[in-house]
Scaffold this active site. Structure first.
Site, PDB file in Angstrom:
ATOM      1  N   ARG A 136       0.850  -1.204   0.000  1.00 21.90           N
ATOM      2  CA  ARG A 136       0.000   0.000   0.000  1.00 21.90           C
ATOM      3  C   ARG A 136       0.889   1.259   0.000  1.00 21.90           C
ATOM      4  O   ARG A 136       0.538   2.272  -0.598  1.00 21.90           O
ATOM      5  CB  ARG A 136      -0.949   0.008   1.199  1.00 21.90           C
ATOM      6  CG  ARG A 136      -0.263   0.026   2.555  1.00 21.90           C
ATOM      7  CD  ARG A 136      -1.245   0.318   3.674  1.00 21.90           C
ATOM      8  NE  ARG A 136      -0.615   0.174   4.989  1.00 21.90           N
ATOM      9  CZ  ARG A 136      -1.057   0.765   6.086  1.00 21.90           C
ATOM     10  NH1 ARG A 136      -2.116   1.543   6.034  1.00 21.90           N
ATOM     11  NH2 ARG A 136      -0.442   0.585   7.240  1.00 21.90           N
ATOM     12  N   GLU A 147     -18.325   4.719  -1.436  1.00 19.80           N
ATOM     13  CA  GLU A 147     -17.502   4.029  -2.418  1.00 19.80           C
ATOM     14  C   GLU A 147     -18.192   3.836  -3.770  1.00 19.80           C
ATOM     15  O   GLU A 147     -17.561   3.969  -4.818  1.00 19.80           O
ATOM     16  CB  GLU A 147     -17.060   2.669  -1.862  1.00 19.80           C
ATOM     17  CG  GLU A 147     -16.111   2.761  -0.680  1.00 19.80           C
ATOM     18  CD  GLU A 147     -16.822   2.967   0.655  1.00 19.80           C
ATOM     19  OE1 GLU A 147     -16.127   3.102   1.683  1.00 19.80           O
ATOM     20  OE2 GLU A 147     -18.073   2.995   0.666  1.00 19.80           O
ATOM     21  N   PHE A 169     -14.298  -2.792   0.345  1.00 21.84           N
ATOM     22  CA  PHE A 169     -15.252  -1.793  -0.133  1.00 21.84           C
ATOM     23  C   PHE A 169     -15.199  -1.642  -1.653  1.00 21.84           C
ATOM     24  O   PHE A 169     -16.220  -1.449  -2.296  1.00 21.84           O
ATOM     25  CB  PHE A 169     -14.970  -0.442   0.528  1.00 21.84           C
ATOM     26  CG  PHE A 169     -14.920  -0.504   2.029  1.00 21.84           C
ATOM     27  CD1 PHE A 169     -15.772  -1.342   2.738  1.00 21.84           C
ATOM     28  CD2 PHE A 169     -14.015   0.259   2.745  1.00 21.84           C
ATOM     29  CE1 PHE A 169     -15.729  -1.416   4.123  1.00 21.84           C
ATOM     30  CE2 PHE A 169     -13.967   0.202   4.130  1.00 21.84           C
ATOM     31  CZ  PHE A 169     -14.819  -0.640   4.826  1.00 21.84           C
ATOM     32  N   HIS A 177      -5.411  -3.127   1.690  1.00 24.78           N
ATOM     33  CA  HIS A 177      -5.889  -3.895   2.855  1.00 24.78           C
ATOM     34  C   HIS A 177      -6.626  -5.168   2.447  1.00 24.78           C
ATOM     35  O   HIS A 177      -7.679  -5.495   2.972  1.00 24.78           O
ATOM     36  CB  HIS A 177      -6.784  -3.023   3.744  1.00 24.78           C
ATOM     37  CG  HIS A 177      -6.060  -1.898   4.399  1.00 24.78           C
ATOM     38  ND1 HIS A 177      -5.513  -0.852   3.681  1.00 24.78           N
ATOM     39  CD2 HIS A 177      -5.791  -1.643   5.708  1.00 24.78           C
ATOM     40  CE1 HIS A 177      -4.931  -0.009   4.512  1.00 24.78           C
ATOM     41  NE2 HIS A 177      -5.069  -0.460   5.742  1.00 24.78           N
ATOM     42  N   ASP A 188      -8.076  -5.825  12.245  1.00 24.40           N
ATOM     43  CA  ASP A 188      -9.362  -5.287  11.784  1.00 24.40           C
ATOM     44  C   ASP A 188     -10.422  -6.384  11.670  1.00 24.40           C
ATOM     45  O   ASP A 188     -11.621  -6.099  11.612  1.00 24.40           O
ATOM     46  CB  ASP A 188      -9.195  -4.591  10.433  1.00 24.40           C
ATOM     47  CG  ASP A 188      -8.522  -3.237  10.573  1.00 24.40           C
ATOM     48  OD1 ASP A 188      -8.227  -2.844  11.719  1.00 24.40           O
ATOM     49  OD2 ASP A 188      -8.284  -2.578   9.549  1.00 24.40           O
ATOM     50  N   ARG A 206      -1.669  -4.445   3.579  1.00 28.65           N
ATOM     51  CA  ARG A 206      -1.346  -3.585   4.709  1.00 28.65           C
ATOM     52  C   ARG A 206      -0.006  -3.957   5.345  1.00 28.65           C
ATOM     53  O   ARG A 206       0.737  -3.101   5.822  1.00 28.65           O
ATOM     54  CB  ARG A 206      -2.452  -3.712   5.763  1.00 28.65           C
ATOM     55  CG  ARG A 206      -2.205  -2.939   7.040  1.00 28.65           C
ATOM     56  CD  ARG A 206      -3.247  -3.303   8.085  1.00 28.65           C
ATOM     57  NE  ARG A 206      -3.177  -2.453   9.264  1.00 28.65           N
ATOM     58  CZ  ARG A 206      -3.919  -2.633  10.360  1.00 28.65           C
ATOM     59  NH1 ARG A 206      -4.786  -3.635  10.404  1.00 28.65           N
ATOM     60  NH2 ARG A 206      -3.810  -1.824  11.380  1.00 28.65           N
TER      61      ARG A 206
END
Length: 314
Positions: free
Chosen positions: A10, A58, A83, A109, A117, A167
């Site tokens: 990322r 999104e 998303f 991610h 998460d 990530r």
């Protein structure tokens, strides 16, 4: 591996966008209130007038990107994989895929290495979803070098592209003079005659670690890095399957619909071969440290080694 340079892809995405923005003034970056996490904030600092924060919307962001692309702009729509591929699937399919617009989707991610998460954000289904969209190119880089090459290739490709980033900081394995990136072409990282390991994303490093352990057991494993899931380098995979007789796929994604399924589709038609698919075995992830999760679900070097060895010895 502590002495090996590690960079999250990322971060590579954010840095590559800045480089791309310097070369091409038609690059516009969109984000959905996650610029700090997706690292598009790096681009925003340098080119604030070319960064659009679409807020937590999104689907709307994908529509904006679609519209911008019809004016000659090359938009990079950025958010978490869950998303981008999940929440906005309808807009990606109907507003970008169906009219085959020149939109690039930067999905960060991805996979269980999102870690703490938890399952709601650990997207292990995105490759499968994007594979079903006609004309969608899917890029899943293994490290910093490859991630930057993917961003450049995505810009140069005329049509929709889904870019998958992670990530977790991962080892840089392609930092060598002879490395060459070509969209749609796999890379042989290690020659071998006994079994073929086809890996993608952060699992490429796991596959290389596993191959080292297998070599100590007298098993000569060929390792192929597939950075382009679609279009798949079927020629390379078929040739390797014929050469070694057994194939293992490794991915930080569900074994349903991802790299494993793509490889099986190709081999079933062109070179029927025994295949073992290593990945998330039709389960959701869970909250925990990324390294611990990769170990639990046998996606680290040791886990891949154990599974490949068992498959080889059958």
């Amino acid at each position: 591996m502590s002495d090996v340079k590690k960079i999250a892809t990322r971060d590579s995405y954010g840095n590559a966008l800045v480089e791309l923005g310097a070369e091409h003034d038609n690059v516009i970056v969109l984000d959905a209130d996650l610029a700090a996490a997706t690292k598009t904030g790096t681009f925003k600092k340098v080119y604030p007038e070319r960064h659009i924060d679409c807020g937590i919307a999104e689907g709307n962001m994908m529509g904006i990107a679609a519209g911008l692309s019809t004016t000659g702009i090359v938009p990079f729509a950025s958010t978490f994989a869950m998303f981008a591929a999940g929440r906005a699937f309808e807009q990606v399919r109907n507003s970008i895929g169906y009219p085959h617009l020149n939109v690039k989707i930067g999905a960060t991610h991805a996979g269980i290495s999102v870690g703490e998460d938890g399952a709601s954000h650990q997207c292990n289904e995105d490759i499968a979803l994007m594979r079903t969209i006609p004309g969608m190119v899917i890029l899943n880089p293994s490290d910093d070098v490859e991630a930057k090459a993917c961003v450049k290739a995505a810009y140069e490709h005329d049509g929709p592209v889904y870019l998958r980033f992670g990530r977790l900081a991962v080892p840089v394995i392609n930092d060598r003079p002879d490395y060459k990136f070509e969209l749609g072409k796999g890379v042989v990282l290690r020659e071998g005659k006994d079994i073929t390991i086809v890996a993608t994303g952060l699992c490429v490093n796991s596959a290389l670690e596993a191959a080292e352990k297998l070599a100590a057991d007298g098993i000569d494993a060929k390792v192929i890095n597939i950075h382009t899931i679609k279009p798949l380098d079927e020629e390379l995979i078929v040739a390797a399957a014929k050469e070694t007789g057994k194939v293992v796929t490794v991915e930080e994604h569900s074994v349903i619909g991802g790299l494993g399924s793509a490889v099986c589709d190709a081999l079933a038609e062109k070179a029927p071969t025994p295949v073992k698919k290593i990945g998330m075995q039709d389960v959701f992830g869970e909250s925990g440290p990324a390294a611990a999760l990769l170990a639990k679900y046998q996606l680290d070097g040791e886990g891949v080694y154990q599974q490949v060895k068992e498959f080889y010895n059958k």
